[in-house]
Write an enzyme that holds these catalytic residues in place. Structure first.
Site, mmCIF file in Angstrom:
data_model
loop_
_atom_site.group_PDB
_atom_site.id
_atom_site.type_symbol
_atom_site.label_atom_id
_atom_site.label_comp_id
_atom_site.label_asym_id
_atom_site.label_seq_id
_atom_site.Cartn_x
_atom_site.Cartn_y
_atom_site.Cartn_z
ATOM 1 N N HIS A 213 7.520 -2.759 31.781
ATOM 2 C CA HIS A 213 8.480 -2.837 30.671
ATOM 3 C C HIS A 213 7.854 -2.730 29.287
ATOM 4 O O HIS A 213 8.570 -2.764 28.286
ATOM 5 C CB HIS A 213 9.317 -4.128 30.763
ATOM 6 C CG HIS A 213 8.560 -5.367 30.374
ATOM 7 N ND1 HIS A 213 7.729 -6.030 31.241
ATOM 8 C CD2 HIS A 213 8.514 -6.063 29.217
ATOM 9 C CE1 HIS A 213 7.197 -7.083 30.650
ATOM 10 N NE2 HIS A 213 7.652 -7.129 29.411
HETATM 11 C C1 UD1 Z 1 11.185 -8.506 25.408
HETATM 12 C C2 UD1 Z 1 10.011 -9.035 24.602
HETATM 13 C C3 UD1 Z 1 8.733 -8.914 25.408
HETATM 14 C C4 UD1 Z 1 8.872 -9.584 26.761
HETATM 15 C C5 UD1 Z 1 10.111 -9.057 27.470
HETATM 16 C C6 UD1 Z 1 10.327 -9.823 28.750
HETATM 17 C C7 UD1 Z 1 10.054 -8.729 22.152
HETATM 18 C C8 UD1 Z 1 9.499 -7.928 21.040
HETATM 19 N N1 UD1 Z 1 9.825 -8.238 23.378
HETATM 20 O O1 UD1 Z 1 10.968 -7.130 25.663
HETATM 21 O O2 UD1 Z 1 7.679 -9.543 24.689
HETATM 22 O O3 UD1 Z 1 7.722 -9.318 27.516
HETATM 23 O O4 UD1 Z 1 11.261 -9.233 26.626
HETATM 24 O O5 UD1 Z 1 11.138 -9.127 29.646
HETATM 25 O O6 UD1 Z 1 10.676 -9.725 21.934
HETATM 26 N N2 UD1 Z 1 18.386 -4.837 27.873
HETATM 27 C C9 UD1 Z 1 19.530 -4.904 28.637
HETATM 28 N N3 UD1 Z 1 19.969 -6.134 29.030
HETATM 29 C C10 UD1 Z 1 19.331 -7.284 28.715
HETATM 30 C C11 UD1 Z 1 18.171 -7.218 27.934
HETATM 31 C C12 UD1 Z 1 17.714 -5.968 27.513
HETATM 32 O O7 UD1 Z 1 20.146 -3.897 28.949
HETATM 33 O O8 UD1 Z 1 19.780 -8.381 29.129
HETATM 34 C C13 UD1 Z 1 17.886 -3.500 27.481
HETATM 35 C C14 UD1 Z 1 18.454 -3.001 26.158
HETATM 36 O O9 UD1 Z 1 18.601 -1.612 26.273
HETATM 37 C C15 UD1 Z 1 17.329 -3.308 25.182
HETATM 38 C C16 UD1 Z 1 16.091 -3.135 26.027
HETATM 39 O O10 UD1 Z 1 16.457 -3.567 27.326
HETATM 40 O O11 UD1 Z 1 17.338 -2.464 24.060
HETATM 41 C C17 UD1 Z 1 14.890 -3.927 25.543
HETATM 42 O O12 UD1 Z 1 15.224 -5.321 25.414
HETATM 43 P P1 UD1 Z 1 14.485 -6.246 24.324
HETATM 44 O O13 UD1 Z 1 14.905 -7.638 24.485
HETATM 45 O O14 UD1 Z 1 14.600 -5.645 22.971
HETATM 46 O O15 UD1 Z 1 12.940 -6.086 24.677
HETATM 47 P P2 UD1 Z 1 12.201 -6.206 26.071
HETATM 48 O O16 UD1 Z 1 11.615 -4.893 26.400
HETATM 49 O O17 UD1 Z 1 13.080 -6.871 27.054
HETATM 50 N N1 UDP Z 2 10.589 -11.867 36.878
HETATM 51 C C1 UDP Z 2 11.690 -12.055 37.706
HETATM 52 N N2 UDP Z 2 12.337 -10.969 38.199
HETATM 53 C C2 UDP Z 2 11.936 -9.687 37.943
HETATM 54 C C3 UDP Z 2 10.798 -9.505 37.108
HETATM 55 C C4 UDP Z 2 10.154 -10.617 36.586
HETATM 56 O O1 UDP Z 2 12.057 -13.189 37.987
HETATM 57 O O2 UDP Z 2 12.581 -8.754 38.427
HETATM 58 C C5 UDP Z 2 9.917 -13.052 36.320
HETATM 59 C C6 UDP Z 2 8.467 -13.169 36.700
HETATM 60 O O3 UDP Z 2 8.333 -13.784 37.957
HETATM 61 C C7 UDP Z 2 7.906 -13.987 35.551
HETATM 62 C C8 UDP Z 2 8.737 -13.516 34.367
HETATM 63 O O4 UDP Z 2 9.922 -12.959 34.908
HETATM 64 O O5 UDP Z 2 8.129 -15.361 35.754
HETATM 65 C C9 UDP Z 2 7.983 -12.474 33.592
HETATM 66 O O6 UDP Z 2 8.842 -11.844 32.692
HETATM 67 P P1 UDP Z 2 8.581 -10.390 32.107
HETATM 68 O O7 UDP Z 2 7.695 -9.620 33.007
HETATM 69 O O8 UDP Z 2 9.916 -9.820 31.795
HETATM 70 O O9 UDP Z 2 7.886 -10.710 30.702
HETATM 71 P P2 UDP Z 2 6.406 -11.064 30.214
HETATM 72 O O10 UDP Z 2 5.863 -12.149 31.065
HETATM 73 O O11 UDP Z 2 5.604 -9.802 30.286
HETATM 74 O O12 UDP Z 2 6.596 -11.454 28.793
#
Ligand code: UD1
Ligand code: UDP
Length: 366
Positions: A213
């Site tokens: 991601h």
């Molecule tokens: C965010 C965090 C990242 C973290 C990740 C965990 C920041 C800058 N980034 O990244 O540090 O590792 O979360 O997963 O805060 N979207 C959906 N549904 C949701 C959430 C997101 O459709 O419930 C889609 C949307 O298109 C959105 C994109 O995912 O634009 C990215 O979501 P966003 O929360 O901006 O950043 P992450 O990549 O999830």
């Molecule tokens: N996770 C989950 N389901 C998924 C992917 C991740 O429960 O399909 C959990 C994972 O076990 C961990 C957390 O989400 O506890 C990590 O989140 P993510 O990878 O989104 O973010 P990061 O840790 O890189 O910020």
């Protein structure tokens, strides 16, 4: 603080979360805090799909959020600004003894800025990891700013504490261990019962678990396609819970993320099923910080699709490799990276949340 009957109440702590990994970190901390303090949970809703948010509250028995901010998706500025605007009046109204922030997302940074400007003590859970990547990743900016603005820094590892000391923050730091290890250990019996591979008609084990991601890996569709091809070329079945950011890019670029022979792209799974998938994988391939740690907890080899790791202690211990983006190296590592041997205890003993609650009680007692 007194209630309506004039009886004194424990101090109030506000925990601010908004993203999937923060719900995981909150679960054990919230439980430990509520033994002796009052807690209000604020969910910014940066993550809002049931599979990215609600499932974690259920899987981990986290109390329902007291306040929802409706921040949702947007640019960094939009998410940060919407959180600030919604949180500032709420913090004024709640007037907590401390504000807890977790990890390194936009929710973390925005809550820190809102609180510090109101002269509220900020407590940072998971303080100190660094990539030292010249702020190439958004998380690094969030981590550094949050640490330098916080009152109390709760470091998950010795390595993280050493980073903070090097930045002159040693006197605000307490090494607590990692609450992600607490929740992992506590969840094992329930995780074992989920058996998620059965729904895919796969035997337990002998598969690659893939998550992707990071913007650097998925925002360019050509890069995303190359990485997925390289992982599939490793020759093992690939189970791939697809983050919505990744799904959106793939769909827009026409990259097929449908089930094919040996390739199982699925919706994001809940925490318990994820732990089960991690523990049974032959190898984990990921760009997630949390998944790198959980692969280590599971004693499963981890291939990290980046040039460096925020958890270098797992790399030094030999169980994680920051492989970068070269497709040939990725495929080869999937075939051959099989560390063995005893692991050092890097993330505490599974009691980090108690140490965190104790440090916060000490802070708010003044
Ligand atoms: C965010 C965090 C990242 C973290 C990740 C965990 C920041 C800058 N980034 O990244 O540090 O590792 O979360 O997963 O805060 N979207 C959906 N549904 C949701 C959430 C997101 O459709 O419930 C889609 C949307 O298109 C959105 C994109 O995912 O634009 C990215 O979501 P966003 O929360 O901006 O950043 P992450 O990549 O999830
Ligand atoms: N996770 C989950 N389901 C998924 C992917 C991740 O429960 O399909 C959990 C994972 O076990 C961990 C957390 O989400 O506890 C990590 O989140 P993510 O990878 O989104 O973010 P990061 O840790 O890189 O910020």
């Amino acid at each position: 603080m007194y209630n309506e009957r004039g009886m004194s109440q424990p101090p109030l702590v506000v925990s601010v979360v908004g993203n999937r990994p923060q719900f995981v970190k909150l679960a054990p901390v919230s439980r430990a805090l509520r033994g002796s303090l009052r807690e209000a949970i604020v969910h910014t809703e940066q993550h809002y799909d049931p599979s990215m948010a609600g499932v974690f509250f259920g899987d981990l028995s986290i109390p329902a959020p007291d306040h929802l901010l409706g921040v949702r998706s947007g640019s960094h500025a939009e998410q940060t600004a919407r959180t600030l605007l919604a949180l500032e009046p709420l913090l004024v109204q709640l007037s907590p003894a401390a504000v807890l922030v977790f990890g390194d997302t936009n929710a973390t940074l925005a809550a820190t800025i809102a609180a510090v400007k109101l002269h509220l003590p900020v407590v940072h859970v998971e303080a100190g990891p660094r990539l030292y990547d010249g702020f190439a990743s958004p998380e690094e900016a969030n981590r550094v700013a949050t640490d330098h603005l916080s009152t109390l820094l709760l470091a998950p590892t010795e390595h993280a504490a050493a980073n903070l000391a090097r930045e002159g923050l040693g006197d605000r730091t307490v090494m607590t261990g990692d609450p992600m290890y607490d929740v992992y250990l506590a969840s094992l019996p329930q995780a074992e019962a989920t058996r998620p591979w059965e729904a895919l008609d796969l035997p337990r084990g002998d598969y690659v678990l893939l998550t992707l991601h990071r913007p650097a890996n998925v925002d360019d569709p050509a890069q995303l396609a190359t990485l997925v091809r390289a992982v599939r070329a490793g020759g093992l079945p690939v189970i791939f819970p697809v983050h919505p950011r990744t799904r959106r890019v793939a769909e827009a670029a026409g990259i097929a993320l449908e089930r094919q022979a040996g390739f199982f792209p699925i919706e994001p799974v809940g925490y318990l099923a994820m732990v089960a998938l991690e523990r049974s994988a032959e190898v984990v391939v990921t760009d997630s910080g949390g998944v790198q740690k959980e692969a280590f907890f599971s004693e499963v080899p981890c291939i990290n699709l980046a040039n460096r790791s925020a958890w270098p202690e797992t790399v030094e211990a030999g169980w994680n490799v920051a492989i970068g983006h070269d497709p040939g190296r990725i495929t080869e590592a999937i075939r051959s990276f099989r560390p063995r041997g005893a692991q050092p205890r890097l993330f505490g003993e599974g009691h980090a949340a108690d140490a965190i609650a104790e440090a916060i009680r000490h802070l708010v007692a003044g």
